[in-house]
Design a protein around this motif. Structure first.
Motif, PDB file in Angstrom:
ATOM      1  N   VAL A   6       0.481   0.706  -0.923  1.00 41.70           N
ATOM      2  CA  VAL A   6      -0.352   0.125   0.138  1.00 41.70           C
ATOM      3  C   VAL A   6      -1.287   1.222   0.647  1.00 41.70           C
ATOM      4  CG1 VAL A   6      -0.305  -0.980   2.424  1.00 41.70           C
ATOM      5  CG2 VAL A   6       1.550  -1.399   0.813  1.00 41.70           C
ATOM      6  N   THR A  10      -3.946   0.730   5.925  1.00 43.14           N
ATOM      7  CA  THR A  10      -3.175  -0.493   6.195  1.00 43.14           C
ATOM      8  C   THR A  10      -1.817  -0.155   6.810  1.00 43.14           C
ATOM      9  OG1 THR A  10      -4.266  -1.498   4.289  1.00 43.14           O
ATOM     10  CG2 THR A  10      -2.346  -2.624   5.159  1.00 43.14           C
ATOM     11  N   VAL A  11      -1.189   0.915   6.324  1.00 44.31           N
ATOM     12  CA  VAL A  11       0.092   1.345   6.900  1.00 44.31           C
ATOM     13  C   VAL A  11      -0.099   1.727   8.361  1.00 44.31           C
ATOM     14  CG1 VAL A  11       1.912   3.096   6.793  1.00 44.31           C
ATOM     15  CG2 VAL A  11       1.017   2.095   4.681  1.00 44.31           C
ATOM     16  N   TYR A  12      -1.157   2.498   8.655  1.00 44.34           N
ATOM     17  CA  TYR A  12      -1.445   2.869  10.042  1.00 44.34           C
ATOM     18  C   TYR A  12      -1.728   1.637  10.902  1.00 44.34           C
ATOM     19  CZ  TYR A  12      -1.779   7.911   9.082  1.00 44.34           C
ATOM     20  OH  TYR A  12      -1.507   9.218   8.750  1.00 44.34           O
ATOM     21  N   LEU A  13      -2.484   0.690  10.355  1.00 41.42           N
ATOM     22  CA  LEU A  13      -2.821  -0.516  11.109  1.00 41.42           C
ATOM     23  C   LEU A  13      -1.572  -1.348  11.398  1.00 41.42           C
ATOM     24  CD1 LEU A  13      -5.015  -2.248  12.393  1.00 41.42           C
ATOM     25  CD2 LEU A  13      -5.304  -3.383  10.193  1.00 41.42           C
ATOM     26  N   TYR A  14      -0.704  -1.528  10.409  1.00 44.41           N
ATOM     27  CA  TYR A  14       0.547  -2.279  10.631  1.00 44.41           C
ATOM     28  C   TYR A  14       1.438  -1.571  11.661  1.00 44.41           C
ATOM     29  CZ  TYR A  14      -0.379  -5.335   6.604  1.00 44.41           C
ATOM     30  OH  TYR A  14      -0.905  -6.252   5.739  1.00 44.41           O
ATOM     31  N   GLY A  15       1.518  -0.252  11.553  1.00 46.03           N
ATOM     32  CA  GLY A  15       2.302   0.508  12.532  1.00 46.03           C
ATOM     33  C   GLY A  15       1.739   0.370  13.938  1.00 46.03           C
ATOM     34  N   ILE A  17      -0.016  -2.188  15.125  1.00 46.19           N
ATOM     35  CA  ILE A  17       0.265  -3.544  15.604  1.00 46.19           C
ATOM     36  C   ILE A  17       1.733  -3.694  16.001  1.00 46.19           C
ATOM     37  CG2 ILE A  17       0.396  -5.968  14.893  1.00 46.19           C
ATOM     38  CD1 ILE A  17      -2.122  -5.375  13.144  1.00 46.19           C
ATOM     39  N   ILE A  18       2.633  -3.207  15.161  1.00 43.38           N
ATOM     40  CA  ILE A  18       4.074  -3.354  15.435  1.00 43.38           C
ATOM     41  C   ILE A  18       4.476  -2.568  16.674  1.00 43.38           C
ATOM     42  CG2 ILE A  18       6.382  -2.773  14.575  1.00 43.38           C
ATOM     43  CD1 ILE A  18       5.265  -3.457  11.736  1.00 43.38           C
ATOM     44  N   THR A  52       2.752   4.423  18.939  1.00 45.74           N
ATOM     45  CA  THR A  52       1.526   3.623  19.031  1.00 45.74           C
ATOM     46  C   THR A  52       0.298   4.522  18.962  1.00 45.74           C
ATOM     47  OG1 THR A  52       2.650   1.956  20.372  1.00 45.74           O
ATOM     48  CG2 THR A  52       0.251   1.980  20.463  1.00 45.74           C
ATOM     49  N   PHE A  55      -0.058   6.010  15.347  1.00 44.97           N
ATOM     50  CA  PHE A  55      -0.631   5.085  14.364  1.00 44.97           C
ATOM     51  C   PHE A  55      -2.084   4.748  14.681  1.00 44.97           C
ATOM     52  CE2 PHE A  55       3.895   4.063  13.390  1.00 44.97           C
ATOM     53  CZ  PHE A  55       3.834   4.397  12.044  1.00 44.97           C
ATOM     54  N   PHE A  59      -5.008   5.721  12.139  1.00 45.55           N
ATOM     55  CA  PHE A  59      -5.893   4.681  11.603  1.00 45.55           C
ATOM     56  C   PHE A  59      -7.354   5.062  11.814  1.00 45.55           C
ATOM     57  CE2 PHE A  59      -8.382   0.805  12.334  1.00 45.55           C
ATOM     58  CZ  PHE A  59      -8.285   0.231  11.076  1.00 45.55           C
TER      59      PHE A  59
END
Length: 172
Positions: A6, A10-15, A17-18, A52, A55, A59
């Protein structure tokens, strides 16, 4: 660069958001978790905020700069550590001490003078208003000597038991 197939953005963005969502939910429902009494080093607000910010900065650095992925992660670690430290020192610690300074303990009321709002009957309860610089407190009251006390009488607080103050008339 990719992590587990991935793209790193995208990993930074998912982190983001989560952990942004978890931070928001934890702040909303903080009272539920307040009874856990974790050590200060395991403060969930700081951990979620740290992740938060990590990430988010990762990102932004990954998508807006042409820096190496390892350098972006290192800079993100430094940025998140700095921001969360400032958040803790200048926001969270002052807020927690401010809440504590506004509280009072029942034992602090002993020896104070108040005024009867609702007459205190023999073997019964009334209400006393205790005024101070920071505001007024109305408490349930009973007579210490088991005698009736009429409304608008100045009283001295002798004892506090189970949230009820025991008073007797006060002479100036």
């Amino acid at each position: 660069m990719e992590l587990f197939g991935v793209p790193l953005e995208t990993v930074y963005l998912y982190g983001l958001i989560i952990f942004g969502g978890l931070t928001f939910l934890f702040i909303l429902f903080n009272d539920i978790f307040s009874g856990l009494e974790l050590p200060d080093i395991f403060n969930p607000t700081l951990i979620f905020s740290y992740l938060t910010v990590f990430f988010a900065s990762g990102f932004l650095l990954e998508s807006l700069s042409g820096l190496n992925a390892g350098l972006c992660a290192g800079i993100s670690l430094i940025i998140s550590f700095t921001i969360v430290t400032l958040l803790n020192v200048f926001v969270l610690i002052p807020i927690s001490s401010a809440e504590e300074s506004l509280t009072f303990h029942d034992n602090d009321l002993r020896g104070r003078v108040g005024r009867v709002l609702t007459s205190i009957p023999v073997d019964g309860f009334g209400e006393v208003l205790i005024e101070s610089i920071s505001g007024s407190i109305a408490k349930t009251a009973a007579s210490y000597k088991n005698e009736g006390i009429v409304s608008d009488t100045k009283v001295l607080i002798i004892e506090v038991k189970n949230g009820v103050i025991y008073v007797m008339p006060h002479q100036d």
